[in-house]
Design a protein around this motif. Sequence first.
Motif, PDB file in Angstrom:
ATOM      1  N   GLN A 113     -14.441 -50.926  29.911  1.00  0.00           N
ATOM      2  CA  GLN A 113     -13.169 -51.849  29.944  1.00  0.00           C
ATOM      3  C   GLN A 113     -12.966 -52.075  31.371  1.00  0.00           C
ATOM      4  N   ALA A 144     -11.305 -43.653  33.678  1.00  0.00           N
ATOM      5  CA  ALA A 144     -10.355 -44.416  32.801  1.00  0.00           C
ATOM      6  C   ALA A 144     -10.329 -43.979  31.310  1.00  0.00           C
ATOM      7  N   HIS A 145     -11.554 -43.879  30.894  1.00  0.00           N
ATOM      8  CA  HIS A 145     -11.767 -43.376  29.108  1.00  0.00           C
ATOM      9  C   HIS A 145     -12.844 -42.394  29.292  1.00  0.00           C
ATOM     10  N   ALA A 146     -13.397 -42.031  30.479  1.00  0.00           N
ATOM     11  CA  ALA A 146     -14.446 -41.014  30.321  1.00  0.00           C
ATOM     12  C   ALA A 146     -15.754 -41.390  29.985  1.00  0.00           C
ATOM     13  N   PRO A 161     -16.820 -43.703  25.823  1.00  0.00           N
ATOM     14  CA  PRO A 161     -16.877 -44.939  24.871  1.00  0.00           C
ATOM     15  C   PRO A 161     -17.707 -45.995  25.265  1.00  0.00           C
TER      16      PRO A 161
ATOM     17  N   ILE B 393      -8.451 -40.736  23.002  1.00  0.00           N
ATOM     18  CA  ILE B 393      -8.539 -40.372  24.389  1.00  0.00           C
ATOM     19  C   ILE B 393      -6.943 -40.709  24.730  1.00  0.00           C
ATOM     20  N   TYR B 395      -3.983 -39.518  27.462  1.00  0.00           N
ATOM     21  CA  TYR B 395      -3.408 -38.974  28.807  1.00  0.00           C
ATOM     22  C   TYR B 395      -1.906 -38.818  28.698  1.00  0.00           C
ATOM     23  N   ALA B 441      -6.237 -41.598  36.645  1.00  0.00           N
ATOM     24  CA  ALA B 441      -6.604 -42.341  35.439  1.00  0.00           C
ATOM     25  C   ALA B 441      -5.871 -42.730  34.231  1.00  0.00           C
ATOM     26  N   GLU B 444      -5.080 -46.334  34.758  1.00  0.00           N
ATOM     27  CA  GLU B 444      -6.176 -47.352  34.393  1.00  0.00           C
ATOM     28  C   GLU B 444      -6.663 -47.095  33.049  1.00  0.00           C
ATOM     29  N   TRP B 445      -6.235 -46.051  32.363  1.00  0.00           N
ATOM     30  CA  TRP B 445      -6.451 -46.015  31.023  1.00  0.00           C
ATOM     31  C   TRP B 445      -5.927 -47.068  30.279  1.00  0.00           C
ATOM     32  N   GLY B 448      -6.919 -50.497  30.976  1.00  0.00           N
ATOM     33  CA  GLY B 448      -8.122 -50.887  30.318  1.00  0.00           C
ATOM     34  C   GLY B 448      -7.769 -51.232  28.860  1.00  0.00           C
ATOM     35  N   ARG B 451      -6.832 -54.767  29.136  1.00  0.00           N
ATOM     36  CA  ARG B 451      -7.936 -55.942  29.270  1.00  0.00           C
ATOM     37  C   ARG B 451      -8.528 -55.929  27.930  1.00  0.00           C
ATOM     38  N   ASP B 452      -8.638 -54.766  27.156  1.00  0.00           N
ATOM     39  CA  ASP B 452      -9.583 -54.854  26.050  1.00  0.00           C
ATOM     40  C   ASP B 452      -8.788 -55.672  24.853  1.00  0.00           C
TER      41      ASP B 452
END
Lengths: 234, 456
Positions: A113, A144-146, A161, B393, B395, B441, B444-445, B448, B451-452
Amino acid sequence: MDRRGFVKVCAGSAALALANWDQLALAAGFESFPPAKLTNKIGIPLKGAEIPVGEALVFSYPVAGVPCFLINLGQRPSQSDLAMKGEDGDYTWKGGVGPKGQFVAFVAICTHQMSYPQPEVTYMRYAAEGSQIAGGPGKIVCCAHASVFDPAAGAKVVGGPATAPLLPVRLSYDPVSDELSADGILGMAYIKRFFKTFKGDLNARFGPGGYRQDVGNKTACIPLSQYSGIVPAC
Amino acid sequence: MSENSENCNSRRNFLKMGGAMLAAGTAGCATGVTGSAVASGGPAVATGMMAALPKAKGPRLVVVGGGTSGLTIAKYAKKEYPNFDVVLVEKRDMYSSCFSSNMWYAGVINLEFLADHSFMDAAVNNNYIYFNATVTGLDRASRTLVTNEGDIKYDFLVLAPGISYDYDKIGVKDVGVMTALRQTYPGGFISPTEHVTIHRKVQEFEGGVFVQTVPSGNYRCLPGPYERACLVASAFKKNKVKGKVLVLDANPEITIKKEGFHAAFNELFKDYIEWMPSKAVTGVDVEKRIIKTEFDEYKFDDAAIYANVRGSTLIEQLGLMAPAGKSNQKEANVDTRFMNIIGDPHVYVTGDSRPHPYSKSANTSNTEGHYMAKVLAARAQGKEIAWVSPRTICYSMVNGFPMEAISVDAGYDYDAAKDAITGFSKDTKTFENRDTAKGQATLEWARGMYRDMFNA
């Protein structure tokens, strides 16, 4: 000059794989750019012997807005001639350059991403010593997503991912001077999407359109811990 | 209306996760209806007026709901199968995410973080149509979706309407009380206007008891109420408010990441958070500001009362609800793996109206959406693909100042013999040691995710 790099494999065409870089660029989406010497932050060419093993150095290439990681794998050998499945097609990753093939470079934009190192904070990091999500030493991790990538294996995905490897940057190494240059990159289509996604941020940082400016014949390599204010150790 | 299939479909058992794998789940419950003929489901009859949309250039995929599930599917179905003519039907004209909204209460993000994302941009960037309308009916026999802006013919229909609250299950039967609760003490797990109200409550709080309830069942965002307790407490601490967050939890134990939350409650917020297990809400006196549980009553100064969760009322209205033996939360009657309404390969329900014991989280819906885009692309071409587990996932920001978080990374197992999701996959991990790396994180998670969904 040891000019190793990446060669696109077009399905069933061994001949193309042996063709030169410029022909490949036309055939398969590779793009070569004027070489840029990798320097330290004050513009003096970086010596291979000076490149740390503990963290990634960040440089821009081929244009100001594309952050790349330069990584010294140290004693961990780089694999070579790996068949990779990229965002925009298959290619072969030839391996690292340098006396032991220990120097590798990748675009530091997560293929999941698009997290990337910024002045305030980076979520992408080379975890030389390993980390909670890395599952072992010497991996590139995205907090961010590992997602986890192995720089010794063409930055292929080894966890999380993401589904595509980090985009490769082609390096050349001069054993006489112990200096490195970047001279090619794969995946400009992805980078154009990255630009579109972050246009506002990139304009704010580099000035209007500044992120699209060529870096010129040299580009500074900055330790990630200096490049970004916060480097989470995820 | 009552739900008495608890023993058959106890999601709570499945979701009690202490870092280890779980057993239990929906085993043996997934019989239900099979092979039913496609029927005219919805109550509404077509309006006779067609929606103002261009003629479909390929198989028309209509996606209802511009949340995480719908936005992901609209984008990626088009990517997977460019012949699709995709229309996203969304009743809101302004996006604001439910995920990450807790962080706003402590002021570690602003409202722009949640809301500065345009449905129009998402549609333009990804070559589909955003249609601002509300669904009012469905005629599956003629493959017609009815909206307040006219009818839309579909080849494939994905309904991703999210959740509704079920106040019945917290003992609120009176519609007047329910209405008062809904707007005076909103749960804050559905709509942006709830978030704005809770944000104001937290900022204006001058002292006393702020109640956060945690419902039973498979509610949306398992760690959400606990995270909110931490962030509201962070705000109180920062604002030097002599206030306490009283967490009335219907469950006997914290439902997820319990070690991380207990540590935060005890180590960071000892004077600010009081967590009380096995306190299912049985009624609320809105006037006197009293919450009733089985044996006790609690007076509060302000509250976020999170009622139980059910599949969106739209699913019920359109006649797509699963029988009680399959879902005790009025969720959709879909195939376990491919999410189509049983017996109808043209209509799908995804996201939090699904009956699966998945964690109802954004990351689950996003990863499920990526998979569902492939399912739809394959089926449009007469093919099938193998089932892939969604990924959770997730957080939780357990401290606002400095930002520190804990996280979980979960997958799920499918049991073919039972045709059911039976538990977390072996590679499920929790990261319950809070730290600033995960705090960063967490931001940013979310970025992301945006954005996706919204970018090309």
